[in-house]
Design an enzyme around this catalytic site. Structure first.
Site, PDB file in Angstrom:
ATOM      1  N   GLU A 142      13.686 -28.878  41.672  1.00 28.31           N
ATOM      2  CA  GLU A 142      12.896 -27.427  41.053  1.00 28.31           C
ATOM      3  C   GLU A 142      12.785 -27.047  43.051  1.00 28.31           C
ATOM      4  O   GLU A 142      11.525 -27.494  43.435  1.00 28.31           O
ATOM      5  CB  GLU A 142      12.003 -27.423  40.624  1.00 28.31           C
ATOM      6  CG  GLU A 142      12.899 -27.078  39.521  1.00 28.31           C
ATOM      7  CD  GLU A 142      12.962 -26.604  38.185  1.00 28.31           C
ATOM      8  OE1 GLU A 142      13.652 -25.244  38.887  1.00 28.31           O
ATOM      9  OE2 GLU A 142      13.329 -27.102  37.010  1.00 28.31           O
ATOM     10  N   GLU A 186      12.175 -18.787  53.510  1.00 24.03           N
ATOM     11  CA  GLU A 186      11.112 -18.787  52.361  1.00 24.03           C
ATOM     12  C   GLU A 186       9.791 -18.998  53.220  1.00 24.03           C
ATOM     13  O   GLU A 186       9.870 -19.591  54.137  1.00 24.03           O
ATOM     14  CB  GLU A 186      10.983 -20.286  51.545  1.00 24.03           C
ATOM     15  CG  GLU A 186       9.860 -19.809  50.043  1.00 24.03           C
ATOM     16  CD  GLU A 186       9.894 -21.415  49.872  1.00 24.03           C
ATOM     17  OE1 GLU A 186      10.062 -22.386  49.978  1.00 24.03           O
ATOM     18  OE2 GLU A 186       9.777 -21.135  47.972  1.00 24.03           O
ATOM     19  N   LYS A 222       3.336 -37.829  40.448  1.00 23.69           N
ATOM     20  CA  LYS A 222       2.549 -37.994  42.499  1.00 23.69           C
ATOM     21  C   LYS A 222       2.623 -36.666  42.096  1.00 23.69           C
ATOM     22  O   LYS A 222       3.619 -35.767  42.881  1.00 23.69           O
ATOM     23  CB  LYS A 222       3.692 -38.631  43.004  1.00 23.69           C
ATOM     24  CG  LYS A 222       2.749 -39.013  44.557  1.00 23.69           C
ATOM     25  CD  LYS A 222       3.629 -38.685  46.022  1.00 23.69           C
ATOM     26  CE  LYS A 222       3.665 -37.442  45.884  1.00 23.69           C
ATOM     27  NZ  LYS A 222       2.393 -37.335  46.936  1.00 23.69           N
ATOM     28  N   CYS A 233       7.670 -20.456  44.128  1.00 20.92           N
ATOM     29  CA  CYS A 233       8.421 -20.389  44.772  1.00 20.92           C
ATOM     30  C   CYS A 233       9.642 -19.491  44.310  1.00 20.92           C
ATOM     31  O   CYS A 233      10.915 -19.005  44.752  1.00 20.92           O
ATOM     32  CB  CYS A 233       9.842 -21.640  43.623  1.00 20.92           C
ATOM     33  SG  CYS A 233       9.303 -21.370  42.291  1.00 20.92           S
TER      34      CYS A 233
END
Ligand code: NAP
Length: 504
Positions: A279, A410, A204, A313
């Protein structure tokens, strides 16, 4: 590339010039938009066929640099996911699990080669749907995606050598959910190890960037993979994605995305017996010592945070500079920032493209506002941003404290926070003072210091005198809230294998 774009050798072509004249004519640059043949509507790829969603619904996917619609994409509902998981389960039992490794390898090689052959098309489509500069999608995303298939093709018939003395067996159907920052590359990171190890997949993609995953499905169809080995379903994460992850027919869930959704999945799958790898996000430290090759470090820092607009990331969003060189590094960074070109992602000279979506843009804006309120100073080089689309200029924040939100959360945008340290021990302590643990960079001439630091960094990847270097043979993954499990290398095969002898 279509014949028209290339200047056909057979037909009259768009210019109407005779054959001889056309050969010397300037054709559109290979990266031009004309290479891509967008469909008006993309269906689901299930059991080797393109099928309309049972929901009857679609959603629009856009070009984030202009907000122009690109295509309508099918919205898969529960019934569609059921069909995809069933197809993957049947393919696993009857067509894939028992196929000799060298046969599986052939399919992976075919996919890799097709990615190379169609690399320009993939690159332009990725840039259109994601907003990243074409030079990145062309030189990084697509070649690395092909490299992942090549690399894993090599493993497919050598698994027993990867795990001597054990009998590696696949798990079954893998649900693979990927984010929007490296849409194609993340599909490759997921599919290549799953297929090489004998699992089948339901993939997906993220809702803002489904198009290269769907083009990859086209490639998989052309490579004549047995039906059902790879299925691609599109639709909203909270519904389609979560239903897929929870599906009883799924043996393994591989998720790349935000830490928040990672936590949701971890809770949702607790006790289910499914294998899970996550992850997730990061807040990487780039640590520059006074003896570092400073100009090389400046390039590494810039790449670390402005590559892919910082939507990475492992982006080096926190720069720790030794106090004695902090002023010099800051001055050089400002000068370098002024040379970055922000704008049309399809322009080969663009360094910083568009932010992928409005929500992400708002998040970046909000964190920068909070930094200002908390006392940080902002530097943004003068640059004209396009009127339409989602844009944020390259930004430096100085006077940042460890307690500031921007130093902890983040940001996933082109924003670098500069902090300082005096001793190596202080650098380690500050760099590790985060809930994340994905990557770090160390810049120093001293080899002994690199080793000393690397041993103490709580990060899955530590780069020395470089940053953002990826290779399919190197395991990648995080600690703490950056997730668990590794992708790439021999370690990346393990999450797709039963090595204990318990899998069905
Ligand atoms: P996200 O919101 O977590 O979405 C990632 C994927 O999960 C998308 O396909 C999304 O679908 C789907 N999803 C959303 N909610 C879900 C749910 N409840 N159950 C199942 N699936 C769900 O993350 P993102 O904003 O796309 O990506 C940015 C994040 O990814 C950043 O935090 C970044 O650090 C992380 N990332 C990590 C790595 C790594 O290797 N560690 C690599 C790349 C990115 P929709 O798009 O339909 O919402």
């Amino acid at each position: 590339m279509g014949d028209e774009a290339r200047g056909s050798r057979n037909g009259p072509g768009a210019t109407g010039l005779p054959e001889q004249g056309r050969r010397f004519e300037y054709a559109p640059a290979p990266e031009s938009r004309e290479i891509v043949r967008l469909r008006e509507r993309y269906d689901l790829f299930v059991d080797g066929r393109w099928v309309e969603p049972k929901t009857g619904r679609t959603f629009t996917t856009i070009d984030p640099s202009t907000e122009e619609p690109l295509a309508e994409v099918a919205e898969a509902g529960e019934e569609d996911v059921d069909l995809a998981v069933r197809a993957a389960g049947e393919a696993y039992e009857t067509r894939w699990r028992d196929l000799p490794g060298k046969e599986r390898a052939k399919y992976l090689f075919r996919i890799a080669r097709a990615l190379q052959e169609r690399s320009r098309e993939f690159a332009v489509l990725e840039t259109l749907n994601n907003g990243k500069p074409i030079k990145e999608s062309r030189d990084v995303d697509v070649p690395l995606a092909a490299a992942h298939f090549f690399y894993h093709a090599g493993w497919a018939d050598k698994l027993e050598y990867a795990f001597p003395g054990r009998t590696p067996r696949p798990l079954g159907v893998a649900a693979q959910i990927v984010p929007w920052n490296f849409p194609l590359l993340m599909c490759a990171w997921k599919l290549a190890p799953a297929l090489a190890t004998g699992n089948t997949a339901v993939l997906k993609p993220a809702s803002t960037t489904p198009l290269t995953a769907l083009l990859l499905a086209e490639v998989i169809e052309e490579a004549e993979l047995p039906p059902g080995v790879v299925n691609v379903v599109t639709g909203p994460g909270g519904r389609t994605g979560e239903y897929l992850a929870r599906h009883p027919g799924v043996a393994k869930v591989a998720f790349t995305g935000s830490t928040a959704v990672g936590k949701v999945l971890r809770r949702a799958l607790a006790g289910s017996g499914k294998r899970l790898t996550l992850e997730l996000g990061g807040k990487a430290a780039n640590i520059v010592f006074e003896d570092a090759p400073i100009d090389q470090a400046i390039e590494g820092i810039v790449n670390g945070i402005f590559f892919n607009q910082g939507e990475v990331c492992c982006a080096g969003s926190r720069l720790f500079v030794q106090e004695s060189v902090a002023e010099l590094v800051t001055r050089k960074l400002k000068a370098r920032l002024a040379t970055l070109r922000v704008g049309d992602p399809l322009d080969k000279n663009t360094d910083v493209g568009a932010i992928n979506n409005r929500a992400q843009l708002e998040k970046i804006r909000e964190l920068v506002r909070s930094a200002i309120e908390e006392g940080a100073e902002v530097y943004q080089p003068p640059c004209e941003l396009p009127e339409r689309g989602f844009w944020f200029p390259p930004t430096l924040l100085t006077n940042v404290a460890m307690s500031h939100r921007v130093a902890r959360e983040e940001i996933f945008g082109p924003v670098l926070s500069i902090l300082t340290f005096r001793t190596p021990a202080e650098a380690v302590e500050k760099a590790n003072n985060t809930e994340y643990g994905l990557s770090a960079g160390i810049w120093t001439e001293k080899g002994s210091r690199i080793l000393w630091m690397a041993e103490r960094m709580k990060a899955g990847v530590v780069w020395a005198n470089t940053f953002n270097r990826f290779d399919p043979s190197s395991p990648f993954g995080g600690y703490k809230e950056s997730g668990f499990g590794r992708e790439g290398g021999r370690h990346g095969l393990e999450p797709y294998l039963d090595l204990e002898g318990g899998a069905p």
